[in-house]
Enzyme design. Structure first.
Site, mmCIF file in Angstrom:
data_model
loop_
_atom_site.group_PDB
_atom_site.id
_atom_site.type_symbol
_atom_site.label_atom_id
_atom_site.label_comp_id
_atom_site.label_asym_id
_atom_site.label_seq_id
_atom_site.Cartn_x
_atom_site.Cartn_y
_atom_site.Cartn_z
ATOM 1 N N ASN A 1 10.445 1.959 2.818
ATOM 2 C CA ASN A 1 9.592 1.053 3.593
ATOM 3 C C ASN A 1 9.978 -0.415 3.440
ATOM 4 O O ASN A 1 9.231 -1.303 3.844
ATOM 5 C CB ASN A 1 8.130 1.253 3.198
ATOM 6 C CG ASN A 1 7.574 2.536 3.771
ATOM 7 O OD1 ASN A 1 8.059 3.028 4.787
ATOM 8 N ND2 ASN A 1 6.563 3.094 3.121
ATOM 9 N N GLY B 1 0.782 -1.229 0.000
ATOM 10 C CA GLY B 1 0.000 0.000 0.000
ATOM 11 C C GLY B 1 0.813 1.276 0.000
ATOM 12 O O GLY B 1 0.294 2.338 -0.340
ATOM 13 N N ASP B 2 2.095 1.190 0.380
ATOM 14 C CA ASP B 2 2.981 2.357 0.327
ATOM 15 C C ASP B 2 4.387 1.839 0.047
ATOM 16 O O ASP B 2 5.324 2.054 0.823
ATOM 17 C CB ASP B 2 2.934 3.127 1.646
ATOM 18 C CG ASP B 2 3.635 4.482 1.554
ATOM 19 O OD1 ASP B 2 3.896 4.950 0.427
ATOM 20 O OD2 ASP B 2 3.944 5.068 2.616
ATOM 21 N N TYR B 3 4.512 1.153 -1.089
ATOM 22 C CA TYR B 3 5.716 0.364 -1.347
ATOM 23 C C TYR B 3 6.807 1.217 -1.973
ATOM 24 O O TYR B 3 6.898 1.369 -3.190
ATOM 25 C CB TYR B 3 5.378 -0.831 -2.244
ATOM 26 C CG TYR B 3 6.441 -1.906 -2.167
ATOM 27 C CD1 TYR B 3 6.601 -2.656 -1.001
ATOM 28 C CD2 TYR B 3 7.277 -2.160 -3.242
ATOM 29 C CE1 TYR B 3 7.583 -3.621 -0.912
ATOM 30 C CE2 TYR B 3 8.253 -3.137 -3.164
ATOM 31 C CZ TYR B 3 8.403 -3.862 -1.996
ATOM 32 O OH TYR B 3 9.388 -4.829 -1.904
#
Length: 243
Positions: free
Chosen positions: A178, A172-174
């Site tokens: 992260n 989702g926030d790759y």
């Protein structure tokens, strides 16, 4: 930030941190309201912290490497520092290939076992709420969306909604910041079942911005995606503007 916590700490959290903790929000990828404590813990508070704790707990049952939860009380999540750098700054042979390998492991998880929904209809509802509540920072839009309003972006997302979703478990926030060296995933509050391009689009964007086209090519080769669907790449980059 010094010795002052940005919010009131629950009793168990105060006990864990000790008598004179040091808090800092000056760190790599400073986003998402993450605070470093004593150089050995990461702390979040609020709905995003609750969401991340739920997803960390589930991912651990799936055998993927995730940060160790040091403590979770009320809506405060404390994670132990993993002791390694993210791919945004780690000295690895190929950040693109490393990101692809970690993503393939995540995307291979069975979606039937994942209790978190991040499909496009769910995300559009959340995006509308973000816009209506005034939570979107248009000043932070990518250059190709500079000058646009959040309302205009939302209108385009609704009009161009993809008819088909290739569903996997997505981060989702790759982004490189992260993914830690060794493949551990962090900042997991948006994880859920969604189109794989939700991750691919952001990975391609940030790899190109941070490392250049060579690492984009390395990512695509390691992920075994010879011809990305540029329409979906554009769509999910646009969706990310509202979060």
């Amino acid at each position: 930030m010094g010795s002052q916590s940005p919010f009131e700490l629950p009793p168990a959290v105060r006990e864990l941190f000790g008598a004179d903790p040091e808090f800092s929000d000056d760190h790599e990828g400073a986003s998402g309201g993450v605070v470093n404590v004593n150089g050995i813990y990461w702390m979040k508070k609020g709905p995003e912290a609750v969401a991340e704790h739920e997803r960390l707990t589930w991912l651990e049952t799936q055998g993927l490497p995730v940060p160790k939860v040091a403590l979770f009380e009320a809506d405060v999540l404390v994670l132990a520092d993993a002791g390694v750098a993210s791919l945004a700054s780690a000295e690895v042979d190929s950040p693109g290939a490393a990101m692809a390998e970690a993503l393939r492991r995540l995307h291979a998880l069975p979606i039937a076992d994942c209790p978190f929904d991040a499909r496009i209809d769910t995300m559009l509802r959340l995006a509308r709420r973000q816009v209506e509540d005034g939570l979107v920072d248009a000043e932070d839009f990518d250059d190709d969306n500079a000058g646009r309003t959040p309302e205009a972006v939302l209108e385009q997302l609704i009009a161009e909604r993809p008819e088909v979703e290739d569903l996997v478990v997505v981060h989702g926030d790759y982004t490189p910041s992260n993914v830690l060296e060794g493949g551990m995933l962090i900042d997991l509050g948006r994880l859920g079942v969604a189109d794989r391009y939700r991750d691919i689009a952001l990975a391609l964007r940030d790899l190109d911005d941070d490392f250049g086209p060579g690492e984009v090519a390395a990512f695509l080769a390691a992920y075994e995606l010879s011809e990305p669907d540029q329409r979906r790449v554009h769509y999910y980059r646009l969706l990310d503007e509202l979060f």
